[in-house]
Design an enzyme around this catalytic site. Structure first.
Site, PDB file in Angstrom:
ATOM      1  N   ARG A 181       4.845   6.797  -9.737  1.00 46.70           N
ATOM      2  CA  ARG A 181       5.720   7.910 -10.091  1.00 46.70           C
ATOM      3  C   ARG A 181       6.989   7.417 -10.783  1.00 46.70           C
ATOM      4  O   ARG A 181       7.518   8.087 -11.682  1.00 46.70           O
ATOM      5  CB  ARG A 181       6.067   8.701  -8.826  1.00 46.70           C
ATOM      6  CG  ARG A 181       4.874   9.483  -8.276  1.00 46.70           C
ATOM      7  CD  ARG A 181       5.238  10.311  -7.057  1.00 46.70           C
ATOM      8  NE  ARG A 181       5.415   9.494  -5.867  1.00 46.70           N
ATOM      9  CZ  ARG A 181       4.414   9.105  -5.079  1.00 46.70           C
ATOM     10  NH1 ARG A 181       3.169   9.432  -5.373  1.00 46.70           N
ATOM     11  NH2 ARG A 181       4.649   8.383  -4.001  1.00 46.70           N
TER      12      ARG A 181
ATOM     13  N   ASP B 226       0.829  -1.203   0.000  1.00 41.31           N
ATOM     14  CA  ASP B 226       0.000   0.000   0.000  1.00 41.31           C
ATOM     15  C   ASP B 226       0.868   1.260   0.000  1.00 41.31           C
ATOM     16  O   ASP B 226       0.457   2.303  -0.521  1.00 41.31           O
ATOM     17  CB  ASP B 226      -0.922  -0.004   1.233  1.00 41.31           C
ATOM     18  CG  ASP B 226      -1.965   1.093   1.180  1.00 41.31           C
ATOM     19  OD1 ASP B 226      -2.530   1.330   0.093  1.00 41.31           O
ATOM     20  OD2 ASP B 226      -2.218   1.729   2.214  1.00 41.31           O
TER      21      ASP B 226
ATOM     22  N   ASP C 242      -6.780   3.062  -4.983  1.00 35.84           N
ATOM     23  CA  ASP C 242      -6.037   2.844  -3.744  1.00 35.84           C
ATOM     24  C   ASP C 242      -6.897   3.175  -2.526  1.00 35.84           C
ATOM     25  O   ASP C 242      -7.101   2.343  -1.626  1.00 35.84           O
ATOM     26  CB  ASP C 242      -4.774   3.704  -3.757  1.00 35.84           C
ATOM     27  CG  ASP C 242      -3.871   3.450  -2.557  1.00 35.84           C
ATOM     28  OD1 ASP C 242      -4.194   2.556  -1.747  1.00 35.84           O
ATOM     29  OD2 ASP C 242      -2.860   4.145  -2.413  1.00 35.84           O
ATOM     30  N   HIS C 243      -7.436   4.380  -2.486  1.00 37.44           N
ATOM     31  CA  HIS C 243      -8.211   4.809  -1.329  1.00 37.44           C
ATOM     32  C   HIS C 243      -9.558   4.098  -1.234  1.00 37.44           C
ATOM     33  O   HIS C 243     -10.074   3.890  -0.133  1.00 37.44           O
ATOM     34  CB  HIS C 243      -8.406   6.322  -1.371  1.00 37.44           C
ATOM     35  CG  HIS C 243      -7.129   7.087  -1.246  1.00 37.44           C
ATOM     36  ND1 HIS C 243      -6.986   8.403  -1.624  1.00 37.44           N
ATOM     37  CD2 HIS C 243      -5.909   6.708  -0.773  1.00 37.44           C
ATOM     38  CE1 HIS C 243      -5.751   8.806  -1.391  1.00 37.44           C
ATOM     39  NE2 HIS C 243      -5.072   7.788  -0.890  1.00 37.44           N
TER      40      HIS C 243
END
Length: 396
Positions: A112, A104, A125-126
């Site tokens: 990136r 995570d 992700d969230h």
């Protein structure tokens, strides 16, 4: 329903303008975990999609939940006189929990590193993190369980809500300030619990029966840490960040009503689920605690995902989530009086419906945004249509 589009054209336009903005001030995260993650991410090949890392971590959390459900279905395994969870299970759960936490933390760095950061990646992700809350809390519960040496299923239900509200608080902040202030409690809890799992395998669950200090038991320490972290760290920092934004005149919503809209559905979910527990003729939480927790956690995840979509697209959060309608009807039926068997069937049916609805929501949103941004969610390779468009643009 299969092709239903949850993300509106206005929200898609909002995603086009979205810029990631987050602040992390946690010393553990800044000086320990980030350097560790910066090293770990170099192990991954550059062709590995960040969303695949995110999803793999989520699956590990789900696996831990299912593994513990097998060995401790009713949360009595850690109680005196009951068959305990095997030591090797605690080791596996501890290792996998830390690996999931690491994945995570690495997924964004991989994005990136491969120049593949997109709004979809952050939402994915969230969104999975919001669902992981219930898996994580319920799995931790097995360390102490219920009984004379543990905590009651109702206390755990309240602790689950403390964690859920702590999670949504961060996204409420971003909905109003435009900045995601990463909570301190997350990193501390993940590292601590991973360690506690391993320690449990070494010393046995019997070690947690003993007082931590004077007559203060470890179960009391567990409860105090969760509540204390929420009330003394998470909530004050969120209110401080909100106040600073208000003072700097940078709030995205001027009225109190609009600022508080994201809390309406979670609060109603809490009221309805608590009413079901209190009015249940068969004491449903005592009979099926794990399923009830999962039902609540799944509904909460759906509510939170819709909030995340709105905060990222700078659109208004819906006042009420439609999943609350069937839950409201269930509470009414239960209050009229039903048999224990019928109430259990209702709980399992509602939980199944919530799970399918949430999965459908997630799959459709990912497909919509993947199509909108012309990307594959689990691959760094671009669709052929992208190549065609690029060739057209350069006149080939």
């Amino acid at each position: 329903m299969a092709g239903y589009e949850y993300v509106s054209p206005e929200q898609l336009a909002g995603f086009d303008k979205y810029k990631y903005s987050a602040v992390d001030t946690n010393p553990l995260s800044l000086y320990v975990m980030h350097p560790f993650w910066n090293t770990i991410v170099k192990i991954f090949p550059t062709w590995l999609a960040p969303n695949l890392i995110t999803f793999s971590g989520f699956l590990l959390v789900v696996f831990n939940f299912l593994l513990m459900a097998y060995f401790d279905p009713d949360f009595y395994a850690s109680a005196p006189g009951h068959k305990h969870v095997p030591d090797w299970v605690w080791i596996v759960v501890g290792i996998l929990n830390f690996v999931a936490y690491t994945l995570d933390g690495v997924d964004g760095k991989q994005a990136r590193r491969t120049n593949s950061s997109t709004p979809l990646g952050e939402l994915f992700d969230h969104g999975l993190d919001s669902w992981s809350c219930v898996y994580f809390v319920v799995t931790v519960y097995s360390i102490f369980g219920r009984g004379s040496t543990g905590v009651s299923v109702f206390v755990l239900y309240l602790l689950l809500w403390v964690v859920l509200f702590s999670f949504i608080l961060s996204h409420w902040e971003k909905y109003n300030t435009g900045i995601l202030f990463l909570p301190w409690g997350y990193d501390i809890s993940q590292v601590t619990i991973s360690f506690v799992y391993i320690v449990t395998a070494v010393v046995g669950v019997e070690a947690w029966y003993e007082p931590f200090l004077f007559n203060f038991l470890y179960r009391d320490l567990f409860t105090t840490m969760i509540i204390g972290c929420a009330l003394c760290v998470t909530l004050p920092m969120s209110l401080l960040n909100f106040f600073r934004s208000y003072k700097n005149n940078t709030l995205k919503h001027n009225s109190v009503y609009e600022a508080m809209v994201p809390f309406f559905s979670p609060c109603l979910l809490f009221i309805l689920s608590t009413a079901w527990i209190l009015w249940s003729p068969s004491d449903i939480l005592e009979i099926h605690p794990r399923i009830f927790y999962f039902m609540v956690g799944t509904a909460f995840a759906n509510i939170t995902c819709q909030l995340i979509v709105c905060q990222m697209s700078s659109t208004r959060c819906p006042t009420l989530n439609w999943l609350l309608v069937p839950l409201f009807l269930v509470v009414l039926v239960v209050n009229l009086g039903v048999s224990s068997y019928i109430e259990s069937i209702i709980l399992y049916t509602l939980t199944t419906a919530f799970t399918l609805a949430h999965i459908h929501y997630g799959v459709r949103v990912v497909k919509q945004l993947s199509s909108h941004f012309q990307i594959y969610p689990f691959s760094l390779r671009k669709p052929n249509s992208d190549l065609g468009m690029e060739e057209k643009n350069i006149g080939l």
